[in-house]
Design a protein around this motif. Structure first.
Motif, PDB file in Angstrom:
ATOM      1  N   ASP A  43      46.469 123.439  76.785  1.00  0.00           N
ATOM      2  CA  ASP A  43      46.774 122.514  77.866  1.00  0.00           C
ATOM      3  C   ASP A  43      46.409 121.100  77.450  1.00  0.00           C
ATOM      4  OD1 ASP A  43      47.609 124.549  79.443  1.00  0.00           O
ATOM      5  OD2 ASP A  43      45.667 124.828  80.432  1.00  0.00           O
ATOM      6  N   PRO A  44      47.194 120.113  77.870  1.00  0.00           N
ATOM      7  CA  PRO A  44      46.879 118.747  77.488  1.00  0.00           C
ATOM      8  C   PRO A  44      45.567 118.285  78.108  1.00  0.00           C
ATOM      9  CG  PRO A  44      48.623 118.775  79.137  1.00  0.00           C
ATOM     10  CD  PRO A  44      48.420 120.193  78.701  1.00  0.00           C
ATOM     11  N   ARG A  48      48.237 109.723  70.546  1.00  0.00           N
ATOM     12  CA  ARG A  48      48.825 110.825  71.310  1.00  0.00           C
ATOM     13  C   ARG A  48      49.493 111.835  70.386  1.00  0.00           C
ATOM     14  NH1 ARG A  48      49.955 106.370  74.797  1.00  0.00           N
ATOM     15  NH2 ARG A  48      51.818 105.869  73.590  1.00  0.00           N
ATOM     16  N   VAL A  98      52.579 114.479  71.082  1.00  0.00           N
ATOM     17  CA  VAL A  98      53.617 114.802  72.063  1.00  0.00           C
ATOM     18  C   VAL A  98      54.444 115.968  71.530  1.00  0.00           C
ATOM     19  CG1 VAL A  98      55.629 113.936  73.310  1.00  0.00           C
ATOM     20  CG2 VAL A  98      53.697 112.404  72.827  1.00  0.00           C
ATOM     21  N   ARG A  99      54.670 116.954  72.407  1.00  0.00           N
ATOM     22  CA  ARG A  99      55.466 118.121  72.015  1.00  0.00           C
ATOM     23  C   ARG A  99      56.395 118.487  73.170  1.00  0.00           C
ATOM     24  NH1 ARG A  99      51.567 121.496  70.867  1.00  0.00           N
ATOM     25  NH2 ARG A  99      51.517 120.945  68.640  1.00  0.00           N
ATOM     26  N   ASP A 100      57.671 118.621  72.849  1.00  0.00           N
ATOM     27  CA  ASP A 100      58.663 119.003  73.858  1.00  0.00           C
ATOM     28  C   ASP A 100      58.599 118.089  75.081  1.00  0.00           C
ATOM     29  OD1 ASP A 100      59.451 121.120  72.217  1.00  0.00           O
ATOM     30  OD2 ASP A 100      57.974 122.474  73.107  1.00  0.00           O
ATOM     31  N   GLY A 101      58.387 116.808  74.832  1.00  0.00           N
ATOM     32  CA  GLY A 101      58.382 115.836  75.904  1.00  0.00           C
ATOM     33  C   GLY A 101      57.092 115.708  76.670  1.00  0.00           C
ATOM     34  N   SER A 102      56.093 116.512  76.335  1.00  0.00           N
ATOM     35  CA  SER A 102      54.817 116.468  77.046  1.00  0.00           C
ATOM     36  C   SER A 102      53.694 116.046  76.100  1.00  0.00           C
ATOM     37  CB  SER A 102      54.476 117.838  77.647  1.00  0.00           C
ATOM     38  OG  SER A 102      55.445 118.227  78.606  1.00  0.00           O
ATOM     39  N   THR A 103      52.755 115.277  76.611  1.00  0.00           N
ATOM     40  CA  THR A 103      51.578 114.890  75.836  1.00  0.00           C
ATOM     41  C   THR A 103      50.580 116.034  75.864  1.00  0.00           C
ATOM     42  OG1 THR A 103      51.884 112.547  76.335  1.00  0.00           O
ATOM     43  CG2 THR A 103      49.689 113.238  75.646  1.00  0.00           C
ATOM     44  N   VAL A 104      50.257 116.572  74.708  1.00  0.00           N
ATOM     45  CA  VAL A 104      49.336 117.710  74.647  1.00  0.00           C
ATOM     46  C   VAL A 104      47.929 117.287  74.240  1.00  0.00           C
ATOM     47  CG1 VAL A 104      51.190 119.348  74.195  1.00  0.00           C
ATOM     48  CG2 VAL A 104      49.997 118.290  72.264  1.00  0.00           C
TER      49      VAL A 104
END
Length: 572
Positions: free
Chosen positions: A85-86, A529, A531-537
């Protein structure tokens, strides 16, 4: 090495009595204390991990950060799990604590890998020791860290009656601050126990202790550290490292008598490192300050005094020639060098173990994170985390038997890996990853995404006030100054790495594994940051703003990381 002349908060209810940490405590520490991370690593043994690439600016709304992209060419390990989870964290540079703003109840460990059990690491044939330099324990006077000797005399230009005003202070960071121990307790012993617990949590086998003299403060600290090792971890060992640049002076007979007397005085302590056959291991620093014949006679004198010893010298001069010279007079268990302080210098070290083995001896590979010396106004260019990673690669790929971390706590040379005010827990956490890799022979799988950053406070060309600073810092050892900000990522799967600063974002697509992105250093506060698949992890803001408006230069690389953690067990 020259003869060498604390920041995280404890809970208010932290007991100040000594904690006799044996196996149960160490197991708990390993589970809990694996990092308010600042681990920087990025390379696989025998390969190079480079995150740098040319960048191309793209048009953008001037009110929004400009995004640039770069291509990653790093080599890395296969992913072993999905992203966690980010979380977002910011590290306080004055405490080393991380503000965990992740999901409530998130118990993500602080390292990006799961450490093997301590018993497994200790059972490995390969050993890792950290060089302990006694002038810089956790506290010099058991005072409030805001008012103690470090704060008033070592960090401030006015300290010690202005002795180091010409360079802006004797040192540029300090051990994480240690609150005063209760009155009546031996604060030095308790602090040494704390340092042993920290080193043990990394999987270290012990310290190499730099013996600066045979009486007084530094000798007494050796005696207390030996007791602390037995108290905190009965399997933690101290390798005796007589410092031949500052100890055992005088004629050959005088030096031999002093040497033998001092070694005999501590040889029977259970914390002193011995081989399986009982031989005491001596690893003298700058061993070639005395002749091979002197060493042969000294080992004979020790034997006559009842101490059988094996010699593993550490050379400052070219180690191979010195080793051959010594072997003509006496057998050696191993050999070593104090090691390089620049990335180009580290490139040759992968072959050193093979060369040592060809001479019939073992090799202790040096690993140093950086080197800058305010009192001398010099620095060696470490290239962010590149120097440390390159030297670990050399140790792993070269099949060295031992590693010496240069150093645990020499703040006068800025080579410390111990948790500190400027590097925070970064080098400590990075060390944990590589210790596991070196000892097991397998690169630890990455099981959670993590960011570790590194940069200086200003550009190397920033001009100090030469009315106060005596002269500008000089790069030495063939250094070419570098001005870069680094994001070192541990990735469970492919992702995009981003560095945002001064209204611009530079990014690169990176495969899974350990990846490095470096961009030019500019003024501002860097943000990092994954970022993976549009989300910041994962993301973290640097705790250290960059500004070229300076009074004094400071060539120490600061660092930090993104993984939150409760460090309390290592702050007792």
């Amino acid at each position: 090495m020259t003869p060498r002349t604390p920041f995280g908060l404890l809970p208010a209810t932290m007991p100040t009595s000594t904690i006799r940490g044996r196996h149960l405590l160490l197991t708990a520490l390993l589970a809990v204390a694996c990092g308010d991370s600042t681990a920087e690593s990025t390379s696989t043994a025998g390969t190079t991990s480079t995150g740098d690439a040319s960048t191309t600016a793209s048009a953008a709304d001037p009110s929004s950060p400009t995004t640039t992209t770069s291509t990653s060419t790093s080599t890395s390990a296969d992913p072993t799990s999905a992203a966690t989870d980010p979380t977002t964290s910011t590290t306080d540079p004055t405490t080393g604590d991380t503000d965990d703003t992740g999901t409530e109840g998130d118990v993500t460990p602080c390292w990006p890998f799961d450490q093997p059990p301590l018993a497994e690491l200790r059972a490995a044939d390969k050993k890792v020791f950290a060089h302990y330099f006694s002038p810089y324990p956790l506290s010099l006077d058991n005072k409030d860290p805001a008012e103690d000797y470090y704060a008033k005399n070592y960090l401030e230009p006015e300290g010690e009656n202005g002795k180091f005003a010409y360079c802006g202070g004797f040192i540029k960071e300090r051990p994480l601050p240690q609150p005063p121990r209760e009155g009546g307790l031996d604060y030095e012993l308790l602090n040494f126990e704390q340092e042993v617990r920290r080193a043990a949590a990394l999987g270290l086998d012990g310290f190499t202790y730099d013996i600066l003299n045979t009486e007084g403060t530094h000798w007494n600290r050796l005696l207390k550290l030996l007791d602390a090792a037995s108290n905190a971890d009965p399997e933690f060992r101290i390798v005796l490292m007589p410092d031949m640049t500052s100890t055992y002076q005088g004629s050959d007979p005088e030096a031999q008598t002093a040497f033998v007397d001092s070694i005999v005085a501590v040889a029977a302590h259970p914390a002193v490192y011995r081989l399986g056959g009982g031989e005491l291991v001596l690893a003298p620093f700058a061993a070639d300050k005395r002749s091979p014949a002197w060493w042969a006679g000294t080992l004979q004198a020790l034997a006559a005094a009842g101490v059988d010893a094996a010699l593993w010298p550490v050379f400052v001069s070219p180690w191979e020639a010195a080793t051959i010279s010594f072997q003509a007079e006496l057998p050696l268990l191993g050999t070593s060098s104090w090691g390089p302080a620049t990335v180009p210098g580290a490139a040759d070290y992968a072959s050193n173990a093979e060369q040592a083995h060809a001479l019939g001896v073992q090799w202790m590979s040096p690993v140093r994170p950086q080197d800058s010396r305010p009192k001398d106004l010099i620095y060696s260019e470490a290239g962010n985390t590149q120097l440390m990673r390159s030297l670990w690669d050399a140790a792993v790929a070269g099949d060295a038997e031992w590693v010496q971390l240069v150093t645990w706590n020499d703040y006068s040379e800025a080579s410390e890996v111990s948790p500190s005010s400027g590097t925070q827990w970064a080098l400590f956490d990075l060390t944990a990853y590589y210790v596991a890799w070196f000892k097991t022979g397998q690169q630890p799988p990455i099981v959670r995404d993590a960011i570790y950053y590194s940069h200086r406070l200003h550009a190397t060309a920033a001009q100090p006030d030469l009315m106060l600073q005596e002269s500008v810092y000089e790069p030495v050892n063939g250094s070419t100054p570098a001005d870069e900000i680094e994001l070192l990522a541990f990735l469970t799967a492919p992702a995009t790495l981003e560095i945002e600063i001064a209204g611009e974002i530079e990014s690169t697509a990176a495969p899974a594994g350990i990846q490095s992105l470096r961009v030019p250093l500019v003024e501002g506060t860097p943000k990092f940051r994954i970022v993976r698949d549009g989300s910041t992890v994962a993301e973290v803001d640097s705790a250290f703003p960059i500004s070229n408006a300076i009074v004094y230069q400071d060539m120490l690389y600061r660092s930090g990381g993104s993984l939150p953690c409760d460090r309390a067990p290592l702050m007792q």
